[in-house]
Write a protein that holds these residues in place. Structure first.
Motif, PDB file in Angstrom:
ATOM      1  N   PRO A  48       0.200   8.055 -11.627  1.00  0.00           N
ATOM      2  CA  PRO A  48      -0.170   9.469 -11.501  1.00  0.00           C
ATOM      3  C   PRO A  48      -1.307   9.726 -10.515  1.00  0.00           C
ATOM      4  CG  PRO A  48       0.250   8.940 -13.789  1.00  0.00           C
ATOM      5  CD  PRO A  48       0.333   7.645 -13.029  1.00  0.00           C
ATOM      6  N   ALA A  49      -2.310   8.870 -10.508  1.00  0.00           N
ATOM      7  CA  ALA A  49      -3.435   9.067  -9.585  1.00  0.00           C
ATOM      8  C   ALA A  49      -2.982   8.930  -8.131  1.00  0.00           C
ATOM      9  CB  ALA A  49      -4.542   8.063  -9.880  1.00  0.00           C
ATOM     10  N   GLU A  50      -2.076   7.973  -7.866  1.00  0.00           N
ATOM     11  CA  GLU A  50      -1.549   7.810  -6.513  1.00  0.00           C
ATOM     12  C   GLU A  50      -0.692   9.012  -6.120  1.00  0.00           C
ATOM     13  OE1 GLU A  50      -1.094   2.993  -5.983  1.00  0.00           O
ATOM     14  OE2 GLU A  50       0.355   4.022  -7.280  1.00  0.00           O
ATOM     15  N   GLN A  51       0.093   9.515  -7.063  1.00  0.00           N
ATOM     16  CA  GLN A  51       0.885  10.720  -6.794  1.00  0.00           C
ATOM     17  C   GLN A  51      -0.016  11.883  -6.414  1.00  0.00           C
ATOM     18  OE1 GLN A  51       3.383  11.603 -10.185  1.00  0.00           O
ATOM     19  NE2 GLN A  51       5.194  10.794  -9.162  1.00  0.00           N
ATOM     20  N   ASP A  52      -1.079  12.069  -7.177  1.00  0.00           N
ATOM     21  CA  ASP A  52      -1.994  13.182  -6.917  1.00  0.00           C
ATOM     22  C   ASP A  52      -2.583  13.094  -5.511  1.00  0.00           C
ATOM     23  OD1 ASP A  52      -1.512  14.125  -9.436  1.00  0.00           O
ATOM     24  OD2 ASP A  52      -3.365  13.326 -10.310  1.00  0.00           O
ATOM     25  N   LEU A 104       0.576  14.069  -3.016  1.00  0.00           N
ATOM     26  CA  LEU A 104       1.386  15.277  -3.199  1.00  0.00           C
ATOM     27  C   LEU A 104       1.052  16.378  -2.188  1.00  0.00           C
ATOM     28  CD1 LEU A 104       1.850  15.797  -7.050  1.00  0.00           C
ATOM     29  CD2 LEU A 104       3.637  15.608  -5.314  1.00  0.00           C
ATOM     30  N   PRO A 105      -0.217  16.534  -1.764  1.00  0.00           N
ATOM     31  CA  PRO A 105      -0.491  17.552  -0.745  1.00  0.00           C
ATOM     32  C   PRO A 105       0.293  17.339   0.547  1.00  0.00           C
ATOM     33  CG  PRO A 105      -2.531  16.908  -1.813  1.00  0.00           C
ATOM     34  CD  PRO A 105      -1.471  15.976  -2.321  1.00  0.00           C
ATOM     35  N   LEU A 106       0.650  16.082   0.863  1.00  0.00           N
ATOM     36  CA  LEU A 106       1.468  15.836   2.055  1.00  0.00           C
ATOM     37  C   LEU A 106       2.862  16.430   1.880  1.00  0.00           C
ATOM     38  CD1 LEU A 106       0.497  12.096   2.751  1.00  0.00           C
ATOM     39  CD2 LEU A 106      -0.265  14.117   4.009  1.00  0.00           C
ATOM     40  N   ALA A 126       7.960  18.239  -4.592  1.00  0.00           N
ATOM     41  CA  ALA A 126       6.569  18.226  -5.049  1.00  0.00           C
ATOM     42  C   ALA A 126       6.367  19.202  -6.204  1.00  0.00           C
ATOM     43  CB  ALA A 126       5.646  18.582  -3.889  1.00  0.00           C
ATOM     44  N   LEU A 127       6.999  20.356  -6.092  1.00  0.00           N
ATOM     45  CA  LEU A 127       6.866  21.372  -7.133  1.00  0.00           C
ATOM     46  C   LEU A 127       7.442  20.869  -8.462  1.00  0.00           C
ATOM     47  CD1 LEU A 127       5.806  24.260  -7.360  1.00  0.00           C
ATOM     48  CD2 LEU A 127       8.134  25.060  -6.939  1.00  0.00           C
ATOM     49  N   ASP A 147       0.854  -1.183   0.000  1.00  0.00           N
ATOM     50  CA  ASP A 147       0.000   0.000   0.000  1.00  0.00           C
ATOM     51  C   ASP A 147       0.894   1.239   0.000  1.00  0.00           C
ATOM     52  OD1 ASP A 147      -1.922   1.923   0.319  1.00  0.00           O
ATOM     53  OD2 ASP A 147      -2.409   1.413   2.401  1.00  0.00           O
ATOM     54  N   PRO A 148       1.426   1.624  -1.167  1.00  0.00           N
ATOM     55  CA  PRO A 148       2.394   2.728  -1.184  1.00  0.00           C
ATOM     56  C   PRO A 148       1.836   4.043  -0.681  1.00  0.00           C
ATOM     57  CG  PRO A 148       1.806   2.027  -3.416  1.00  0.00           C
ATOM     58  CD  PRO A 148       1.247   1.012  -2.486  1.00  0.00           C
ATOM     59  N   THR A 149       0.600   4.386  -1.040  1.00  0.00           N
ATOM     60  CA  THR A 149       0.055   5.656  -0.566  1.00  0.00           C
ATOM     61  C   THR A 149      -0.161   5.618   0.942  1.00  0.00           C
ATOM     62  OG1 THR A 149      -2.195   4.931  -1.087  1.00  0.00           O
ATOM     63  CG2 THR A 149      -1.037   6.194  -2.762  1.00  0.00           C
ATOM     64  N   GLY A 150      -0.580   4.461   1.463  1.00  0.00           N
ATOM     65  CA  GLY A 150      -0.728   4.325   2.920  1.00  0.00           C
ATOM     66  C   GLY A 150       0.603   4.470   3.632  1.00  0.00           C
TER      67      GLY A 150
END
Length: 378
Positions: free
Chosen positions: A225-229, A232-234, A247-248, A194-197
């Protein structure tokens, strides 16, 4: 402090207490300590057969009546003698005690094939259900250590499959451990499932090293890309400017909208502000700065971080007509904002700083007073 060599040396004089101390030493050792104990013990010249530890018992079998027999079997599994290692693995494999598992895992890399095969069968028998997931998660530092050993690598595929099927929750709990080594190991394994987790848990810690690891994961090709999105706010809100800059750069490679890039123009860090302006300029937004900074400072109540970023932006791109608004922040209650205001003023209107030197000299913070003008050159 007890060590395995000290315990073995004292065995002949007082076997009972020595066996008890060995049992305690091995049961309380962390996975990293167990690997070090094994490495240190294997470097010894002698074997257990030359000590009194095995006297009085037929091996295998006799030692099983001893309450500390498993500790002796574990020590045997470290021995230089392949025969004794095989005997130790047989005794450990016959036990249902979870204590045996780390010693069996270490023998997956044994140079003697019969010993290695015994260990593999014993470990395989323990990977049939989810009841061993918890102990495997606690042993992740050891598993990571033996993953680099070629003989053990094929067997560890089964361990990884079990963790993938049943270990996500245990890994999340382990990722919140107070032990930095265990926490990092759990996060690395959780990232495979679970990379995003894993990224979310990493940024919830106070460990900058884990933030950097999570940022590298987010900006790698391992995330879609969807997981990055999603994460990225973190990175955008991280305390580390380097991570915000990462992130930028991701946003620069993708068709993100103007909004987040305009926010980055107000970042407290000069590098982030510069890259945000450069990205927007390359996209045709050539008329934003310095108006973005003036607009940000226009309200009566400006958040501290925004004030620092906007004042820094005016220091880069503002003019003398911005001085009145900058002066408003030289009396701000926050030291960081006052310091940035005086720095900006010293760039836009150095004579204004000279006229207000008495006010600046009276500031309670040395961080602010450092912008006092120096004596004129001779």
């Amino acid at each position: 402090m007890d060590t395995v060599p000290r315990v073995t040396v004292s065995w002949d004089d007082d076997p009972g207490p020595a066996a008890s101390r060995l049992d305690t030493l091995l049961r309380t050792a962390t996975p990293v300590e167990l690997m070090r104990i094994e490495a240190d013990y294997r470097r010894r010249r002698g074997t257990l057969s030359s000590t009194g530890i095995l006297m009085g018992s037929e091996v295998p079998g006799g030692g099983q009546t001893d309450p500390h027999a498993l500790a002796v079997a574990a020590l045997m599994s470290f021995d230089r003698s392949g025969y004794l290692r095989q005997t130790g693995v047989e005794l450990l494999g016959a036990s249902a005690d979870l204590f045996a598992l780390p010693f069996l895992l270490l023998r997956l890399n044994d140079p003697v094939e019969p010993v290695r095969d015994l260990a593999q069968r014993a470990v395989t028998a323990r990977l049939t259900g989810a009841e061993h997931v918890g102990i495997l998660v606690r042993l992740l530092p050891l598993l990571d250590g033996i993953r680099r050993r070629s003989r053990a690598r094929p067997m560890l595929a089964g361990v990884e499959d079990l963790l993938r099927r049943s270990g996500a929750e245990e890994l999340r709990q382990g990722a919140r451990s107070g032990d930095p080594v265990a926490r990092a190991c759990c996060l690395r394994w959780l990232a495979r499932i679970d990379p995003t987790g894993a990224v979310e848990v990493a940024f919830a810690t106070k460990d900058p090293g884990l933030w950097q690891w999570a940022a590298r994961l987010v900006t790698s090709s391992k995330l879609a890309p969807a997981e990055q999105d999603a994460v990225l706010p973190l990175l955008d809100s991280c305390a580390s400017p380097r991570i915000r800059l990462r992130a930028l750069r991701v946003r620069a490679r993708r068709p993100y909208g103007e909004g987040r890039l305009r926010e980055a123009m107000l970042d407290p860090d000069a590098r982030v502000r510069y890259h945000a302006r450069a990205i927007l300029y390359a996209r045709g937004y050539t008329d934003l700065a310095p108006q973005v900074y003036r607009d940000a400072l226009a309200p009566g109540d400006v958040p501290d971080a925004t004030a620092v970023g906007a004042l820094g932006g005016l220091a880069d791109l503002g003019g003398t007509h911005d001085v009145p608004r900058v002066l408003d922040f030289t009396t701000h209650p926050r030291t960081r904002v006052r310091a940035e205001a005086w720095r900006t003023l010293s760039i836009l209107a150095p004579r204004e700083v000279e006229r207000r030197a008495a006010q600046l000299a009276g500031d309670p913070s040395a961080r602010v007073r450092r912008y006092l003008p120096g004596p004129p050159a001779a």
